[in-house]
Write an enzyme that holds these catalytic residues in place. Sequence first.
Site, PDB file in Angstrom:
ATOM      1  N   GLU A 185      -1.792  -5.500   8.451  1.00 39.74           N
ATOM      2  CA  GLU A 185      -1.043  -4.882   9.556  1.00 39.74           C
ATOM      3  C   GLU A 185      -1.743  -5.102  10.892  1.00 39.74           C
ATOM      4  OE1 GLU A 185      -0.273  -0.707   8.843  1.00 39.74           O
ATOM      5  OE2 GLU A 185       0.737  -1.111   6.935  1.00 39.74           O
TER       6      GLU A 185
ATOM      7  N   GLU B 117       8.808  -4.139  10.603  1.00 40.12           N
ATOM      8  CA  GLU B 117       9.256  -2.850  10.059  1.00 40.12           C
ATOM      9  C   GLU B 117       9.801  -1.982  11.185  1.00 40.12           C
ATOM     10  OE1 GLU B 117       6.534  -0.957   7.356  1.00 40.12           O
ATOM     11  OE2 GLU B 117       7.722   0.900   7.274  1.00 40.12           O
TER      12      GLU B 117
ATOM     13  N   LYS C  34      -1.382  -9.337   2.718  1.00 41.34           N
ATOM     14  CA  LYS C  34      -0.648  -8.883   3.912  1.00 41.34           C
ATOM     15  C   LYS C  34      -1.547  -7.936   4.688  1.00 41.34           C
ATOM     16  CE  LYS C  34       3.106  -5.997   3.812  1.00 41.34           C
ATOM     17  NZ  LYS C  34       2.630  -4.816   4.583  1.00 41.34           N
TER      18      LYS C  34
ATOM     19  N   ASP D 179       0.842  -1.200   0.000  1.00 44.52           N
ATOM     20  CA  ASP D 179       0.000   0.000   0.000  1.00 44.52           C
ATOM     21  C   ASP D 179       0.877   1.250   0.000  1.00 44.52           C
ATOM     22  OD1 ASP D 179       0.851  -0.189   2.613  1.00 44.52           O
ATOM     23  OD2 ASP D 179      -1.130   0.007   3.525  1.00 44.52           O
ATOM     24  N   SER D 180       2.218   1.049  -0.005  1.00 45.77           N
ATOM     25  CA  SER D 180       3.134   2.168  -0.253  1.00 45.77           C
ATOM     26  C   SER D 180       2.890   2.734  -1.649  1.00 45.77           C
ATOM     27  CB  SER D 180       4.596   1.726  -0.092  1.00 45.77           C
ATOM     28  OG  SER D 180       4.850   0.539  -0.827  1.00 45.77           O
TER      29      SER D 180
ATOM     30  N   ASP E 166      -1.110  -6.067  -0.279  1.00 49.31           N
ATOM     31  CA  ASP E 166      -1.494  -5.415   0.976  1.00 49.31           C
ATOM     32  C   ASP E 166      -2.996  -5.196   1.045  1.00 49.31           C
ATOM     33  OD1 ASP E 166       0.406  -4.900   2.937  1.00 49.31           O
ATOM     34  OD2 ASP E 166       1.230  -3.170   1.874  1.00 49.31           O
TER      35      ASP E 166
END
Length: 276
Positions: free
Chosen positions: A127, A194, A125, A56-57, A95
């Site tokens: 978070e 991270e 993925k 999602d970057s 993501d």
Amino acid sequence: MVPGERLVSSRAKKVTTHVLQEMKRSGEKIAMLTAYDYSLARLVDGAGVDVILVGDSASNVMAGNDTTVPITLDHMIYHAQCVVNAVDRALVVVDMPFGSYQGDSKLALKSAIRIMKESGGHAVKIEGGTEIVDSIKRILTAGIPVMGHLGLTPQSIYKFGTYSVRAKEEEEAGKLMEDARALQDAGCFSIVFEKIPADLAKRVSESLDIPTIGIGAGADCDGQVLVLHDMLGITKDFSPRFLRRYADLGEAVDGAVKGYIEDVRKGDFPSEEESY
Ligand code: KIV
């Protein structure tokens, strides 16, 4: 194993979650990079990376947003489709964007199914720690592999207030260890760490059976990930200590575009050979 030697992954025709598990077992490091479009994903896959993360970057790198918060599920599916079209070998992990899973495991399953069905990605993925275990378990009921993400979780930037190193204090380090164990027990096939201290990442990586992938988490994770545009020197305004630049494509593009402008202005382009 000799450092840098590739046994498991070079034999693998297609990288699967089982190949990653085997790489951890045999001590072969996992190389992961982000990609968001067909052309760069084709190059990255051709070069032999093991995992491509449609991160999602993309919100920052592709869309120019300050955070990853605004990117939508539809955007992520679009980027993932472009990457999947390019890839022959790497495992493609997508993501789950902010707002597509938090606080509602049914929504999480629905979002993960959309990602898999509409993009053709191989895994998602997500978070967070113990607070998203219900969502992870529900996604897994549909047979969708899940990668976790702990430490600095950029979707929570407004809670953290800064992008600085996480889990430096004992209490947060303890919570991270507990979260990592909970994600493994819930069935995650891997976890990204991270921006956490290297010794903490080492300890947790050694204590887990599943592979860990670090970004700003030292050399002892089972693999590493970087944002492609950062390591290629395309993004210039982001220089954290963990970032190693392997190319200066920013300079190369600048030089090429300036050369083109000059040639057009001089009437040097196109030449006779370049004309019909
Ligand atoms: O979105 C992303 O690129 C990521 C990596 C930084 C791990 O989550």
